[in-house]
Scaffold this active site. Structure first.
Site, short mmCIF file in Angstrom:
data_model
loop_
_atom_site.label_atom_id
_atom_site.label_comp_id
_atom_site.label_asym_id
_atom_site.label_seq_id
_atom_site.Cartn_x
_atom_site.Cartn_y
_atom_site.Cartn_z
N GLU B 49 0.74 -1.26 0.00
CA GLU B 49 -0.04 0.01 0.10
C GLU B 49 0.78 1.38 0.03
O GLU B 49 1.78 1.51 1.04
CB GLU B 49 -0.82 0.07 1.11
CG GLU B 49 -2.10 -0.93 1.49
CD GLU B 49 -2.59 -0.70 2.79
OE1 GLU B 49 -2.48 0.42 3.46
OE2 GLU B 49 -3.10 -1.67 3.28
N ASP B 60 -5.79 8.58 11.22
CA ASP B 60 -4.36 8.21 11.38
C ASP B 60 -3.88 8.88 12.90
O ASP B 60 -4.35 9.74 12.93
CB ASP B 60 -3.42 8.68 10.45
CG ASP B 60 -3.65 7.78 8.92
OD1 ASP B 60 -3.38 6.69 9.15
OD2 ASP B 60 -3.66 8.24 7.95
#
Lengths: 431, 266
Positions: B49, B60
């Site tokens: 990724e 995040d």
């Protein structure tokens, strides 16, 4: 206070979502034309659906709306006055009516929204609320409502804002809230929202997010509007009672846009009433240092909704700048984006300097010290009055200026012993 | 069969889970991220990724935030992300982009899909885009034969699991915890039930992400999932290397080998 049903279809591909009464302006999945919607992590989808249903049920429940109305009346001090500002009107050459939201408990329109959301939180059986705040007004209002309804409260606030709004930090802490300074990104409101969302993803089973403005993912833009639209509904009646007719124009400052959508809601269906929002023009549009999202932004996605966003060519959010922490936000509520795109409302930037001039002028002509946010609306209104001499213009005076005295002290040099002369200069002359 | 499907099928044939590794493009630099990802491929990642660094990464935690911020401060552009994809995909490994939605919309959805496909990318993971708002991406991904990986979460209802997985191709990304990215010391007890519920909704492979940081955790997750997704732990190794490329490469290799052994134990 009711929401009106609409017949707009949901857009394909149709997700599973409970049908229900819709949301006044938005379709069932929260779109205002091409704007709005719900761009959020899947982890929050169930909670947003749950919130949508709980809110719609609450708004249809007379017990809930009666309790909300009672709190607004007995605790927040609404309906707020409509005040005809005679001396300011003389200066402006137009009839200026001020909707005195600055007189509400906690000093701004924000109390309406948080009382609604906190009551909803209690109804949903959650015990903890989180909020983001820029100027600190929404944080103070959230801490107040949490204290009143006995909920745990955590407020996320950008580090830059905790410094320039230290008094509000103290107020929140006094009210029992935990204030968390946010040091990521630009350390202002947008980063406080990011941090609140990160908290919420992990705490959503027992925590409600008291969103501070009519922005964010569905249902927040519509939900917040439903709690603040009393501003416009009251003002419409008050204006008719005072003047015998509707105003020629309605104005408000626009950051995220909750005070503006609140007052605009009362007039959006009256095509003869001109609607104008004033954005923070900061140091001027040419300087690039501003927060005029609609005037200078591009359509994009920020904090869960499609709207106008200050962004670069790669879609990275650009930092906004305003002397007013409450307007210092690179996005805007999606309904404003829609009102702008359809031409129903117009949005115009007002610089720091113009706003501070109006701030001083209102103090000197009416004995009212407005929030610097609201001073943007006043400054824009003075400009509008030149275009519409003799018109009746209704201004949302969304908050009071006590919190801004540090900024004013610095801007006008009020700490120096130059007395009368200096203050007059400040009123008459650009700095 | 897409590159992603092949990668998962290969792992399944070997009776193990696939190892999916993440790093943001441009961290610590564009060439540095390419070198780092190639080490991860070489040491055993089955799928890569490539993160597109974004100014407002709400899913995040602090580790990936720090890396993304560094990448942006270094001037990483969307076009750089595509060049990282091209370099990594050139090794033959299935390579997807993981990105928040606004940069894709700004680039142009159809244009991004076309450029991703010509860079050899296999698809895209979209943490803040669900199928509800994905109309243009559903169309563009179909046209470019790119896989679209949406996320499912412990809070997803069975109805939403069916809805979301109906729109996924390649694999389904199951978030193991309610929370943001970041290494955690204990594996989640929410992940296994989520994978079970997801399997009731789809035959696609299910990868589990969020929180895995070592071989033992990878083995535990591999016991019930088709893929083990690791991000923050790799980023942490890079941050700890303090800009020393050789130290970073050694550290990434060690971690990858540990994780690769883990997915074979599970």
């Amino acid at each position: 206070m009711t929401t009106s049903p609409t017949t707009s279809p949901t857009t394909s591909p149709g997700p599973p979502r409970s049908a229900g009464p819709a949301t006044g302006g938005a379709d069932l999945s929260g779109h205002f034309g091409e704007f709005g919607g719900r761009f959020m992590p899947e982890a929050l989808m169930a909670a947003l659906d749950e919130l949508t249903v709980a809110w719609q049920e609450a708004m249809a429940d007379p017990t809930f709306t009666a309790e909300f109305d009672r709190l607004l009346r007995e605790y927040a001090g609404t309906p707020s006055m409509l005040y005809e500002a005679h001396r300011l009107s003389e200066r402006a050459g137009a009839r200026i009516l001020l909707k005195r939201e600055d007189l509400n408990h906690t000093g701004a329109h924000k109390i309406r929204n948080v009382l609604g959301q906190a009551l909803l939180t209690r109804r949903m059986g959650k015990s903890r609320v989180i909020a983001e705040t820029g100027a600190g007004q929404h944080g103070v209002a959230s801490a107040t409502a949490a204290a009143y309804l006995d909920l745990d409260c955590v407020v996320y606030m950008g580090e830059v804002d905790t410094e320039r709004q230290a008094l509000n930090v103290a107020r929140m802490r006094l009210l029992g809230a935990e204030v968390v300074p946010v040091s990521s990104g630009s350390r202002t409101l947008k980063d406080a929202i990011n941090e609140a969302l990160r908290d919420w993803v992990a705490s959503v089973d027992h925590t409600a997010y008291l969103f501070g403005t009519a922005a964010g993912p569905h249902p927040f833009p519509s939900l917040v509007k439903s709690f603040v639209r009393g501003i416009g509904d009251e003002a419409r009646e008050q204006c008719l009672a005072l003047t015998g007719s509707l105003p020629d124009a309605v104005t408000a400052c626009v950051g995220g846009g909750s005070n503006a959508i609140g007052i605009f809601a009362g007039f959006v269906d009256d095509p003869e009433v001109r609607i104008v929002g004033f954005e923070a023009g900061g140091e001027g549009m040419d300087s690039g240092r501003h927060a005029a999202t609609i005037a200078a932004g591009e359509v994009g996605v920020l904090h869960g909704a499609r709207t106008y966003v200050l962004q670069d060519d790669d879609g990275q959010t650009v930092e906004s700048h305003s002397i007013s922490a409450g307007l210092d936000y690179p996005g805007v509520g999606p309904e404003h984006a829609h009102l702008a795109a359809t031409g129903r409302a117009s949005y115009v930037p007002v610089t720091d300097e113009e706003a501070m001039k109006a701030f001083s002028l209102l103090a000197r002509t009416e004995g009212i010290i407005p929030a610097i946010e609201s001073a943007h609306a006043l400054a824009g209104t003075l400009r509008l009055a030149e275009e519409m001499p003799g018109a009746t213009i209704l201004v949302n005076l969304s908050g009071r200026g006590d919190k801004d005295m540090g900024t004013a002290l610095e801007w006008f040099g009020l700490g120096e012993d130059r007395g009368e002369v200096l203050a007059e200069d400040a009123t008459e002359e650009p700095r | 069969m897409s590159l992603l499907s092949e990668a998962f099928a290969r792992a399944r044939n070997e009776d193990r889970a696939a190892l999916v590794g993440y790093l943001p493009a441009g961290f610590p630099t564009v060439p540095g991220s390419i070198e780092a990802l190639k080490v991860m491929v070489d040491a055993g990642c089955d799928v890569i990724e490539v993160g597109l660094p974004y100014s407002d990464p709400v899913m995040d935690g602090p580790t990936i935030q720090a890396a993304a911020q560094q990448a942006l401060e270094n001037g990483t552009r969307t076009s750089d992300v595509l060049s990282v994809v091209e370099a990594v995909a050139g090794t033959g490994v299935a390579t997807v982009v993981m990105t928040y939605w606004n940069p894709v919309e700004r680039y142009g959805v159809a244009r991004f899909a076309a450029d991703l496909a010509s860079a050899g990318g296999a698809g895209m993971i979209t943490p803040d885009l669900t199928p509800d708002e994905a109309g243009p991406w559903l169309q563009a991904s179909a046209e470019q034969r790119l896989d679209r990986i949406f996320l499912v979460a412990p809070s997803s209802t069975d109805e939403r699991l069916r809805y979301t997985t109906d729109h996924c191709t390649g694999f389904v990304y199951a978030t193991a915890v309610m929370g943001v990215t970041g290494a955690r010391t204990a594996t989640s007890d929410l992940a296994a039930p989520l994978v079970r519920r997801t399997r009731n909704a789809t035959d696609l492979p299910v990868g589990v992400g969020l929180g895995v940081s070592d071989g033992d955790q990878a083995a535990a997750v591999a016991g019930y999932a088709d893929g083990v997704i690791v991000g923050s732990a790799f980023v942490r190794r890079m941050l700890d290397a303090g800009g020393d490329a050789r130290v970073a490469a050694d550290s990434l290799r060690t971690l990858t080998e540990d994780l690769a052994a883990g997915v074979r134990r599970g």
